[in-house]
Design an enzyme around this catalytic site. Structure first.
Site, PDB file in Angstrom:
ATOM      1  N   ALA A 124       0.977  -1.121   0.080  1.00  0.00           N
ATOM      2  CA  ALA A 124      -0.103  -0.078  -0.122  1.00  0.00           C
ATOM      3  C   ALA A 124       0.941   1.145  -0.165  1.00  0.00           C
ATOM      4  O   ALA A 124       0.581   2.281  -0.546  1.00  0.00           O
ATOM      5  CB  ALA A 124      -0.958  -0.064   1.186  1.00  0.00           C
ATOM      6  N   HIS A 161      -6.576  -4.146   4.707  1.00  0.00           N
ATOM      7  CA  HIS A 161      -7.215  -4.987   5.454  1.00  0.00           C
ATOM      8  C   HIS A 161      -8.777  -4.771   5.322  1.00  0.00           C
ATOM      9  O   HIS A 161      -9.431  -3.985   4.535  1.00  0.00           O
ATOM     10  CB  HIS A 161      -6.712  -5.450   6.709  1.00  0.00           C
ATOM     11  CG  HIS A 161      -5.419  -5.800   6.773  1.00  0.00           C
ATOM     12  ND1 HIS A 161      -4.864  -7.016   5.896  1.00  0.00           N
ATOM     13  CD2 HIS A 161      -4.441  -5.650   7.548  1.00  0.00           C
ATOM     14  CE1 HIS A 161      -3.719  -7.121   6.184  1.00  0.00           C
ATOM     15  NE2 HIS A 161      -3.406  -6.434   7.084  1.00  0.00           N
TER      16      HIS A 161
END
Length: 289
Positions: A124, A161
Site C-alpha cells: 500500500a 485489510h
C-alpha cells in the site's frame, strides 16, 4: 539446511489469511507428514522478520519481496490481488476537493496533508509512493489508522485489510482507491501480498510445501462456509456477510495461482518502483513451481 521438525509459518491475523490457512490449521488436508507452527503477526512485522530470514514460510508484502530476494522464493499460490480495488486513502472530509476530482487534483491536495500509513514496507505504501513521490508521513500499526485520523494526529489514512469495508462506520470518506487507480493506469490487478519460502530449504521440500499451501486454499474455497466461520474470530468489526465479502476480494483464482496476469502485475509494480528509486534495484522473480 536439514529439514526442521516443525516449519514456522507466519501470516496476518486477518480473515483472508485465516481462510487461506483454515484447512492446514484444522488438519483437513494431507500435510505430507510435515508439521507447522502458525505465527500470527501484522504484515509490517512479518516483512521485517523476512529481511532477517527468521521464518521458514511467511506471508509478506510484494513490496517487501524486493528486499528478501536472497532469502526467499515466492509460492505460486497465496496471492492477495486487488483487481480494481485495494488500499484506500480516507479522511474525515473532502474539503478542498471538487466533486469529481482528477488524479492530479487529488495528488496536489494530498501533498498538503499528513498521511498515516501502516508500514514502510507494505505494498500500500509503495503504491502511494508511485502516486505521490514525497509526502508528510506518520507510521502506525494498520489497526490504529482510523483513530490516528479521527483524533487529528493525521489528516488522511492509508487503510488496508477490512478497513476498506468499514471506513464509513468510522465517519470517514474515501479520497482515492489505489487499486482502482492502478487498474486504470495499467489494466492490471494490484499485487499486495504473497507467500514465500526460504531458499535454503531443499527444492523438493519447497515443492511439497507449495502443494500443501495450494491444497489448503483450494479446500477453503470448496468449503467456504466452514472456512469463513473459522475466520470470524479475526474479522474485526465485521459480521459474517461482510467478512465473506472481504475474503472474496482477496482469496480467489489469483490466490490459487498468480497466472501470467498476476506475475505480470508483480513485474510491473516492482519495475516502476525500481525506475522511481523506491526499491534498491530491479527485481528478478523466483517462483516455487
Amino acid at each position: 539446511m536439514s529439514k526442521p521438525e516443525v516449519f514456522t509459518l507466519g501470516h496476518s491475523p486477518d480473515p483472508d489469511d485465516a481462510f487461506m490457512f483454515y484447512a492446514l490449521a484444522e488438519n483437513k488436508i494431507d500435510t505430507h507428514g510435515y508439521r507447522f507452527e502458525h505465527i500470527l503477526q501484522d504484515i509490517q512485522t512479518l516483512n521485517e522478520r523476512a529481511t532477517r530470514g527468521e521464518l521458514h514460510i511467511s506471508a509478506i508484502s510484494i513490496h517487501a519481496y524486493a528486499y528478501v530476494l536472497d532469502k526467499y522464493a515466492l509460492f505460486h499460490s497465496g496471492a492477495s490481488m486487488g483487481d480494481g480495488y485495494g488500499p484506500m486513502l480516507v479522511a474525515e472530509s473532502r474539503d478542498g476537493l471538487s466533486e469529481n476530482p482528477s488524479d492530479e487534483e487529488i495528488v496536489k491536495w494530498l501533498k498538503t496533508k499528513k498521511i498515516a500509513v501502516p508500514g514502510l514496507m507494505t505494498s500500500a505504501y509503495l503504491t502511494l509512493r508511485l502516486l505521490i513521490d514525497k509526502f508528510d508521513t506518520v507510521v502506525v500499526p494498520f489497526d490504529e489508522i482510523f483513530p490516528t485520523v479521527t483524533s487529528g494526529h493525521a489528516d488522511v489514512g492509508l487503510i488496508i485489510h477490512e478497513g476498506q469495508l468499514t471506513y464509513a462506520d468510522e465517519g470517514l470518506v474515501k479520497i482515492l482507491d489505489l487499486g482502482a487507480w492502478w487498474k486504470n493506469r495499467t489494466g492490471l490487478p494490484l499485487p499486495l501480498g504473497g507467500n514465500v519460502v526460504r531458499r535454503d530449504i531443499d527444492p523438493d521440500v519447497q515443492h511439497e510445501l507449495s502443494e500443501i499451501l495450494h491444497e489448503s486454499i483450494r479446500y477453503g474455497l470448496e468449503h467456504r462456509a466452514e472456512a469463513v466461520a473459522h475466520s470470524m474470530p479475526l474479522a474485526r468489526n465485521m459480521n459474517e456477510a461482510m467478512a465473506d465479502e472481504f475474503i472474496g476480494m482477496y482469496v480467489n483464482d489469483y490466490t490459487l495461482d498468480y497466472g501470467e496476469t498476476g506475475r505480470e502485475a508483480i513485474r510491473r509494480l516492482l519495475a516502476e518502483a525500481s525506475e522511481e528509486g523506491i526499491i534498491p534495484a530491479p527485481v528478478g522473480l523466483t517462483f516455487v513451481e
